[in-house]
Scaffold this motif. Structure first.
Motif, PDB file in Angstrom:
ATOM      1  N   ARG A  56       0.458  -1.293  -0.004  1.00  0.00           N
ATOM      2  CA  ARG A  56      -0.283  -0.152   0.698  1.00  0.00           C
ATOM      3  C   ARG A  56       0.670   1.045  -0.335  1.00  0.00           C
ATOM      4  NH1 ARG A  56      -3.120  -2.883   3.938  1.00  0.00           N
ATOM      5  NH2 ARG A  56      -2.218  -1.032   5.150  1.00  0.00           N
ATOM      6  N   ASN A  57       1.892   1.703   1.087  1.00  0.00           N
ATOM      7  CA  ASN A  57       2.177   2.507   0.942  1.00  0.00           C
ATOM      8  C   ASN A  57       3.998   2.368  -0.196  1.00  0.00           C
ATOM      9  OD1 ASN A  57       2.344   3.075   3.422  1.00  0.00           O
ATOM     10  ND2 ASN A  57       4.049   1.449   4.573  1.00  0.00           N
ATOM     11  N   LYS A  58       4.242   1.488  -1.465  1.00  0.00           N
ATOM     12  CA  LYS A  58       4.953   1.638  -2.300  1.00  0.00           C
ATOM     13  C   LYS A  58       3.687   2.285  -3.689  1.00  0.00           C
ATOM     14  CE  LYS A  58       7.110  -1.254  -6.250  1.00  0.00           C
ATOM     15  NZ  LYS A  58       6.281  -2.216  -6.741  1.00  0.00           N
ATOM     16  N   ALA A  59       2.611   1.635  -3.737  1.00  0.00           N
ATOM     17  CA  ALA A  59       1.680   2.333  -4.578  1.00  0.00           C
ATOM     18  C   ALA A  59       1.123   3.676  -4.070  1.00  0.00           C
ATOM     19  CB  ALA A  59      -0.175   1.299  -4.435  1.00  0.00           C
ATOM     20  N   THR A  60       1.138   4.589  -3.142  1.00  0.00           N
ATOM     21  CA  THR A  60       0.649   5.595  -2.038  1.00  0.00           C
ATOM     22  C   THR A  60       2.535   6.876  -3.268  1.00  0.00           C
ATOM     23  OG1 THR A  60      -0.589   5.132  -0.449  1.00  0.00           O
ATOM     24  CG2 THR A  60      -0.062   7.538  -0.409  1.00  0.00           C
ATOM     25  N   LYS A  61       3.125   5.921  -2.799  1.00  0.00           N
ATOM     26  CA  LYS A  61       3.807   6.628  -3.441  1.00  0.00           C
ATOM     27  C   LYS A  61       4.152   6.463  -4.789  1.00  0.00           C
ATOM     28  CE  LYS A  61       7.061   5.336   0.759  1.00  0.00           C
ATOM     29  NZ  LYS A  61       8.515   5.633   0.945  1.00  0.00           N
ATOM     30  N   GLU A  62       3.749   6.296  -5.170  1.00  0.00           N
ATOM     31  CA  GLU A  62       3.703   6.199  -6.838  1.00  0.00           C
ATOM     32  C   GLU A  62       2.840   6.764  -7.267  1.00  0.00           C
ATOM     33  OE1 GLU A  62       3.608   1.823  -7.965  1.00  0.00           O
ATOM     34  OE2 GLU A  62       5.615   1.653  -7.963  1.00  0.00           O
ATOM     35  N   ARG A  63       1.051   6.867  -6.715  1.00  0.00           N
ATOM     36  CA  ARG A  63       0.259   7.254  -6.812  1.00  0.00           C
ATOM     37  C   ARG A  63       1.413   9.590  -6.407  1.00  0.00           C
ATOM     38  NH1 ARG A  63      -4.185  10.125  -5.486  1.00  0.00           N
ATOM     39  NH2 ARG A  63      -5.777  10.205  -7.137  1.00  0.00           N
ATOM     40  N   MET A  64       1.916   9.602  -6.175  1.00  0.00           N
ATOM     41  CA  MET A  64       2.268  10.986  -4.769  1.00  0.00           C
ATOM     42  C   MET A  64       2.919  10.578  -6.065  1.00  0.00           C
ATOM     43  SD  MET A  64       0.788  11.919  -2.299  1.00  0.00           S
ATOM     44  CE  MET A  64       1.550  13.394  -2.020  1.00  0.00           C
ATOM     45  N   ALA A  65       4.104   9.825  -6.386  1.00  0.00           N
ATOM     46  CA  ALA A  65       4.796  10.785  -7.732  1.00  0.00           C
ATOM     47  C   ALA A  65       3.868  11.534  -8.888  1.00  0.00           C
ATOM     48  CB  ALA A  65       5.787   9.651  -8.028  1.00  0.00           C
ATOM     49  N   THR A  66       2.949  11.181  -8.962  1.00  0.00           N
ATOM     50  CA  THR A  66       2.821  11.080 -10.560  1.00  0.00           C
ATOM     51  C   THR A  66       1.473  12.316 -10.024  1.00  0.00           C
ATOM     52  OG1 THR A  66       0.312   9.767  -9.874  1.00  0.00           O
ATOM     53  CG2 THR A  66       1.788   8.728 -11.738  1.00  0.00           C
ATOM     54  N   LEU A  67       0.465  13.004  -9.158  1.00  0.00           N
ATOM     55  CA  LEU A  67       0.373  14.014  -9.069  1.00  0.00           C
ATOM     56  C   LEU A  67       0.698  15.762  -8.863  1.00  0.00           C
ATOM     57  CD1 LEU A  67      -1.002  12.979  -5.361  1.00  0.00           C
ATOM     58  CD2 LEU A  67      -2.239  13.271  -7.370  1.00  0.00           C
ATOM     59  N   SER A  68       0.445  15.981 -10.574  1.00  0.00           N
ATOM     60  CA  SER A  68       0.916  17.878 -10.437  1.00  0.00           C
ATOM     61  C   SER A  68       0.305  18.519  -9.624  1.00  0.00           C
ATOM     62  CB  SER A  68       0.095  17.828 -11.048  1.00  0.00           C
ATOM     63  OG  SER A  68      -1.375  18.561 -11.196  1.00  0.00           O
ATOM     64  N   HIS A  69       1.360  19.744  -9.186  1.00  0.00           N
ATOM     65  CA  HIS A  69       1.533  20.924  -8.405  1.00  0.00           C
ATOM     66  C   HIS A  69      -0.107  21.539  -8.391  1.00  0.00           C
ATOM     67  CE1 HIS A  69       2.144  23.619  -5.738  1.00  0.00           C
ATOM     68  NE2 HIS A  69       1.890  24.789  -6.832  1.00  0.00           N
ATOM     69  N   PHE A  70      -0.878  21.537  -9.214  1.00  0.00           N
ATOM     70  CA  PHE A  70      -2.198  21.935  -9.007  1.00  0.00           C
ATOM     71  C   PHE A  70      -3.029  20.684  -8.122  1.00  0.00           C
ATOM     72  CE2 PHE A  70      -6.311  21.312 -10.791  1.00  0.00           C
ATOM     73  CZ  PHE A  70      -6.972  22.717 -10.801  1.00  0.00           C
ATOM     74  N   ASP A  71      -2.828  18.705  -8.766  1.00  0.00           N
ATOM     75  CA  ASP A  71      -3.691  18.389  -7.905  1.00  0.00           C
ATOM     76  C   ASP A  71      -3.720  18.565  -6.049  1.00  0.00           C
ATOM     77  OD1 ASP A  71      -4.752  17.042 -10.809  1.00  0.00           O
ATOM     78  OD2 ASP A  71      -3.084  16.059 -10.299  1.00  0.00           O
ATOM     79  N   LEU A  72      -2.305  18.514  -6.151  1.00  0.00           N
ATOM     80  CA  LEU A  72      -1.825  18.775  -4.253  1.00  0.00           C
ATOM     81  C   LEU A  72      -2.459  19.712  -3.904  1.00  0.00           C
ATOM     82  CD1 LEU A  72       2.390  18.027  -4.302  1.00  0.00           C
ATOM     83  CD2 LEU A  72      -0.303  16.336  -3.841  1.00  0.00           C
ATOM     84  N   ALA A  73      -2.482  21.546  -4.701  1.00  0.00           N
ATOM     85  CA  ALA A  73      -2.958  22.597  -4.298  1.00  0.00           C
ATOM     86  C   ALA A  73      -4.644  22.160  -3.911  1.00  0.00           C
ATOM     87  CB  ALA A  73      -2.748  23.256  -4.951  1.00  0.00           C
ATOM     88  N   SER A  74      -5.232  21.528  -4.792  1.00  0.00           N
ATOM     89  CA  SER A  74      -7.208  20.976  -4.904  1.00  0.00           C
ATOM     90  C   SER A  74      -7.005  20.142  -3.245  1.00  0.00           C
ATOM     91  CB  SER A  74      -7.147  20.834  -6.390  1.00  0.00           C
ATOM     92  OG  SER A  74      -8.198  19.979  -6.385  1.00  0.00           O
ATOM     93  N   ALA A  75      -5.999  18.612  -2.914  1.00  0.00           N
ATOM     94  CA  ALA A  75      -6.750  18.691  -2.320  1.00  0.00           C
ATOM     95  C   ALA A  75      -6.078  19.399  -1.078  1.00  0.00           C
ATOM     96  CB  ALA A  75      -5.429  16.809  -2.004  1.00  0.00           C
ATOM     97  N   CYS A  76      -4.710  19.828  -0.748  1.00  0.00           N
ATOM     98  CA  CYS A  76      -4.856  20.788   0.364  1.00  0.00           C
ATOM     99  C   CYS A  76      -5.992  21.136   0.511  1.00  0.00           C
ATOM    100  CB  CYS A  76      -3.736  21.287   0.272  1.00  0.00           C
ATOM    101  SG  CYS A  76      -2.096  20.568   0.395  1.00  0.00           S
ATOM    102  N   LYS A  77      -6.411  22.097  -0.426  1.00  0.00           N
ATOM    103  CA  LYS A  77      -8.187  22.945  -0.265  1.00  0.00           C
ATOM    104  C   LYS A  77      -9.091  21.768   0.286  1.00  0.00           C
ATOM    105  CE  LYS A  77      -6.685  26.486  -3.367  1.00  0.00           C
ATOM    106  NZ  LYS A  77      -7.263  27.619  -4.767  1.00  0.00           N
ATOM    107  N   GLN A  78      -8.800  21.034  -0.431  1.00  0.00           N
ATOM    108  CA  GLN A  78     -10.099  20.004   0.600  1.00  0.00           C
ATOM    109  C   GLN A  78     -10.163  19.746   1.401  1.00  0.00           C
ATOM    110  OE1 GLN A  78     -10.735  16.257  -2.243  1.00  0.00           O
ATOM    111  NE2 GLN A  78     -12.429  15.912  -1.679  1.00  0.00           N
ATOM    112  N   ALA A  79      -9.084  19.189   1.896  1.00  0.00           N
ATOM    113  CA  ALA A  79      -8.441  18.751   3.557  1.00  0.00           C
ATOM    114  C   ALA A  79      -8.536  19.878   3.917  1.00  0.00           C
ATOM    115  CB  ALA A  79      -7.224  18.881   3.773  1.00  0.00           C
TER     116      ALA A  79
END
Length: 96
Positions: A56-79
């Motif tokens: 699960r950790n490996k899959a999460t790290k792989e998915r995190m590597a594919t996220l853009s800056h916009f995706d991360l900013a959007s997720a932070c706003k949602q949180a």
């Protein structure tokens, strides 16, 4: 089998923090405990859970590597919105 894990991965099997335990060979005790428990059902289940967690950790790290800056900013706003909504619903008038 051990499936990639070694007895060094299990650091919590022994503690010598009790009085009179300072001279105990910690490595020897860890090895004995590991060898005595490595074939138990509990130990095998713990290994299975560790492997699932590692995957699960490996899959999460792989998915995190594919996220853009916009995706991360959007997720932070949602949180932030989620946290704010949760804070507004809390009832702090009752305590234990």
């Amino acid at each position: 089998g051990d499936k990639g894990r070694v007895k060094g991965d299990y650091e919590t099997v022994f503690t010598n923090s009790k009085a009179g335990m300072d001279d105990v060979d910690k490595e020897y005790v860890k090895e004995v405990v590991y060898n005595m428990s490595k074939d138990s059902n509990f130990f095998k289940n713990e290994q299975r859970k560790n492997e699932a967690s590692d995957e699960r950790n490996k899959a999460t790290k792989e998915r995190m590597a594919t996220l853009s800056h916009f995706d991360l900013a959007s997720a932070c706003k949602q949180a932030d919105r989620f946290i704010q909504a949760a804070d507004e619903e809390r009832d702090l008038s009752r305590t234990f």
